[in-house]
Structures are given as structure tokens and as C-alpha cells.
Motif scaffolding. Structure first.
Motif, short mmCIF file in Angstrom:
data_model
loop_
_atom_site.label_atom_id
_atom_site.label_comp_id
_atom_site.label_asym_id
_atom_site.label_seq_id
_atom_site.Cartn_x
_atom_site.Cartn_y
_atom_site.Cartn_z
N HIS A 1 138.67 132.48 75.09
CA HIS A 1 139.90 133.16 74.66
C HIS A 1 141.03 132.73 75.56
CE1 HIS A 1 142.59 136.29 73.24
NE2 HIS A 1 142.80 136.64 74.49
N GLU A 2 142.07 132.19 74.97
CA GLU A 2 143.24 131.80 75.73
C GLU A 2 144.39 132.73 75.37
OE1 GLU A 2 143.51 129.68 78.09
OE2 GLU A 2 141.45 128.98 77.95
N ALA B 1 145.99 145.51 67.70
CA ALA B 1 146.54 144.40 66.91
C ALA B 1 147.96 144.67 66.43
CB ALA B 1 145.63 144.09 65.72
N TYR B 2 148.74 145.35 67.25
CA TYR B 2 150.15 145.68 66.98
C TYR B 2 150.33 146.54 65.72
CZ TYR B 2 151.98 143.22 70.94
OH TYR B 2 152.27 142.85 72.24
N ASP B 3 149.29 147.29 65.39
CA ASP B 3 149.43 148.33 64.36
C ASP B 3 150.01 149.56 65.07
OD1 ASP B 3 148.80 150.69 62.77
OD2 ASP B 3 147.54 149.39 61.54
N SER C 1 133.95 145.82 71.50
CA SER C 1 135.12 145.42 70.72
C SER C 1 135.23 143.90 70.68
CB SER C 1 136.39 146.00 71.33
OG SER C 1 136.68 145.38 72.57
N GLU C 2 135.90 143.39 69.64
CA GLU C 2 136.09 141.95 69.50
C GLU C 2 136.87 141.38 70.69
OE1 GLU C 2 134.87 139.71 67.37
OE2 GLU C 2 133.66 141.36 66.60
N ASP C 3 137.86 142.14 71.16
CA ASP C 3 138.65 141.68 72.29
C ASP C 3 137.78 141.53 73.54
OD1 ASP C 3 141.28 141.06 73.50
OD2 ASP C 3 140.90 142.85 74.67
N LYS D 1 136.19 137.90 76.05
CA LYS D 1 136.39 137.76 77.50
C LYS D 1 135.09 137.53 78.25
CE LYS D 1 140.44 140.78 77.32
NZ LYS D 1 141.03 142.07 77.73
N ILE D 2 133.98 137.50 77.52
CA ILE D 2 132.66 137.38 78.15
C ILE D 2 132.23 135.92 78.22
CG2 ILE D 2 130.22 138.00 77.95
CD1 ILE D 2 131.10 140.56 76.50
#
Length: 392
Positions: A8-9, A58-60, A223-225, A229-230
């Protein structure tokens, strides 16, 4: 890195705000977000911090506002703003809740080492209340926020994020105990829901052969986020860690040069080594029966519970306890009408200490879990149990 690594960048940032074509939309979302949370907006949460809440959803704007309001209510309920000044975790958590902070990475973010393989989650659940487990983890996060402030002043720039080294040395099938895994992931979710975007990266080191099973169990609850990061490094991790963390900030056993004052290469004064929780810490009124099935075995009789295993290498995991009296317990494999002993039936004192165990199934077939009460002609036995088939 292994196949479990998810790269993830982050987007380029300017003053904490994502740059690029989406900037205008995200700034507009921030304005709406501020308006929706105006009555509960925490003064210390500037635009940089508020963008984290928006990114987590997600900016909701509506979802982010709900998340923020829920968090502020939770903080009030748990007295989070007073934790650093007033809260002391129970002795059992100070002594046996593994992990700790050992220094900072090259960007100034704190580095935390989690010794998952030395964590006795069952012992901690039997010895501490859920609220204390939550408060202790919240306290760690509040201390991280303080560390950011101090490090920012030292470096003359904003310091953010947390680097976690998740050490799985010593992990065994005990970690497949579902209530313990669920509790651990519940604590992770509490932190994600109240400190969004705190963790910037996690390195999983010393991943064991059982890691795919653990990852399969945990994945739906992460979570997907967080997944992005893993990074799974296995046993060859030292060079990678040193790319992100200076040797002076990393314990010797992880490839650095840092030790305790007495020379301990594992820095045990900073990183709690954990271990099995002594039974004297167990709470007599601890009750986790809502996580277990319940059955009554009649006097002079037995109860057989069949579980189908369709794939070799699967793991059967069990835990049970009885009310007031012991019971016989055994496991057999039924194939083509023939029974094969997997675990010989023997009487266990599951009314004193819950019984648990696991077995790797090298053969497919029907596995019979037997609770045997034929030795008792006077009374039936109530059994609280959970049995899981974990497919390889």
C-alpha cells in the motif's frame, strides 16, 4: 515478502491533506464533516486528524460522522481522557499482557513489538474483565498520542503513525481457540474505531506453519485498510526491519543493538514477555458461557457429537467445561463403519478448569466427540462447549 503481503502506497500529502485530483472533493467533504460533528468536535482534532476519520470511511461524510460520534460517546463512557492520569491496569495485565514500545522508527513514529506467540489470551480472559482489557489497550493508544507530541517537538515536524512488529515466535494451535482470537480482534477493532489510521505498517515476523489458518480465521474481521498495511516477513526479517528502524532503536534479537540495562537482548523491561497466566489470578466469577453451546448428558449415558472433516490437514479445536462434576471425554474417527481412537476417553476435571485441546486431522471422515457420563448413575451433567473445524 510472502503471498500474504499487501502493498500500500499512500497518496502524496500536503500539510496532512491528500494531494491530486481528489483534493477539492475531499476538502468539501471535510467542511461537511466538521459541520456534522460540530457539537462533539474534540478541540485537539485539527484538519489533519479529521481527515483520518474521513479516510477510514472512504470519505463518506455520513459514515465518518457516525463513526466519530460513536467514538466520542465511547470515550466518555470509558473515561478515556482521564486514563493516563488515573487508570492503573490490573496486576495480571501488567505482568502477562505481552508487548511494549522499544523506540522509534526512522520517521520518528513509535515502534511497538507484539509477542503474540507468548500471549496467554485464555488466561487473561479468565483473569481480567473485558473492560480492563479494553482500557489497557486504550491507555496504550493515549500514550502513543503523547509520544507523537513529544517527538514532534524534538524533530520540529509532525510525527504520526505507529510501526508494529508482530512476532509470532512460539505460536501453536492454542492460538486457534476461537474465543481468544475473537477477543484479540475485538481489541484491534476498538482501536481502529477510535484511533483511525494510527498504524502505518505492521511487520509479521517468525510466521509459523499455522499462520495460514490463523490468517484465514482473522481475515474476515480485519478491515481492508488494515490488510493493506500488513507485511509478512517470516524468519528472514532483519534486513527489512533495519530499512525502517535504526539499529539503536531495535532489540538485539530482532536485528538491532538495543538491550536492557542488564544486557537482555529481548529488552524485557520494555517489552512484556508474557507467558502462561498462573491460575491464582483467575476470577472465580468469570463467565464466558455465552460463547459456548450447552448440552445435558443423562446419568449413565453418553453424548456423541459428529463433525465432518473433508480436507486432510484440517484442525479440530475444542473447549468445554462442566457444572459441578467431572466427565469422560474422548475423540474417535469413524471411517467406513470402523472407529479409530484419536484421543482416548478419560475423565477430566472440567468443572474446576475448562478443558481444551486440538488435533490435526491427517485423515478425512467423521470425528466423534464423546462426553461420557456412564460412570455416574446418580446425576446428569451439563456441558458448555465449543468445537471448531478449521479447514486447511
Amino acid at each position: 515478502m510472502s503471498k500474504y503481503t499487501l502493498q500500500h502506497e499512500p497518496e502524496p500529502q500536503s500539510n496532512g491533506v491528500p494531494a491530486g485530483g481528489k483534493l477539492a472533493k475531499r476538502e468539501a467533504a471535510l467542511i461537511k464533516f466538521k459541520d456534522k460533528i460540530a457539537d462533539v468536535h474534540k478541540a485537539s482534532h485539527d484538519d489533519y486528524v479529521l481527515h483520518k476519520w474521513l479516510k477510514a470511511r472512504a470519505y463518506d461524510v455520513d459514515k465518518a460522522a457516525d463513526m466519530y460520534r460513536t467514538s466520542m460517546a465511547y470515550r466518555q463512557k470509558m473515561g478515556v481522557d482521564r486514563l493516563t492520569a488515573e487508570y492503573q491496569p490490573p496486576e495480571v495485565l501488567k505482568k502477562y499482557l505481552t508487548g511494549g514500545f522499544c523506540g522509534h522508527d526512522k520517521e520518528g513514529s513509535p515502534v511497538r513489538v507484539e509477542l503474540y506467540g507468548h500471549l496467554d489470551m485464555k488466561g487473561l480472559m479468565y483473569s481480567a474483565k473485558k473492560v480492563d482489557l479494553e482500557k489497557t489497550k486504550l491507555l496504550q493508544c493515549e500514550n502513543t498520542l503523547k509520544d507523537w507530541q513529544e517527538e514532534s517537538k524534538k524533530r520540529g515536524k509532525r510525527v504520526d503513525g505507529l510501526t508494529v512488529i508482530f512476532d509470532m515466535e512460539g505460536v501453536s494451535s492454542k492460538m486457534l481457540w476461537r474465543p481468544g482470537l475473537q477477543m484479540y480482534l475485538h481489541l484491534v477493532k476498538v482501536l481502529e474505531d477510535n484511533y483511525p489510521e494510527m498504524m502505518k505498517r505492521m511487520f509479521v515476523v517468525n510466521a509459523p506453519r499455522i499462520f495460514p489458518l490463523l490468517y484465514k480465521l482473522a481475515r474476515p474481521l480485519i478491515s481492508e485498510d488494515m490488510k493493506n498495511k500488513i507485511h509478512v516477513l517470516g524468519g528472514h526479517f532483519k534486513d527489512t526491519l533495519l530499512q525502517y528502524i535504526d539499529a539503536e532503536e531495535l532489540p538485539v534479537y530482532l536485528g538491532g543493538v538495543k538491550t536492557d540495562p542488564d544486557g537482555n537482548p529481548r529488552c524485557a523491561t520494555m517489552i512484556c514477555p508474557g507467558g502462561e497466566v498462573p491460575r491464582e489470578y483467575f476470577l472465580q466469577d468469570k463467565d464466558n458461557e455465552d460463547q459456548l453451546e450447552v448440552a445435558t448428558v443423562p446419568r449413565g449415558d453418553k453424548l456423541c457429537l459428529p463433525y465432518e472433516v473433508t480436507k486432510p490437514g484440517s484442525v479440530l479445536r475444542w473447549e468445554f467445561k462442566t457444572e459441578d462434576f467431572d466427565i469422560g471425554f474422548g475423540v474417535q474417527l469413524l471411517r467406513e463403519g470402523v472407529k479409530e481412537t484419536v484421543r482416548a476417553t478419560e475423565r477430566v476435571n472440567s468443572h474446576i478448569v475448562p478443558e481444551d485441546g486440538s488435533v490435526t486431522c491427517h485423515k478425512t471422515g467423521t470425528y466423534l466427540f464423546t462426553f461420557n457420563n456412564r460412570h455416574s448413575f446418580v446425576r446428569g451433567k451439563r456441558v458448555h462447549y465449543v468445537i471448531d473445524v478449521i479447514t486447511a
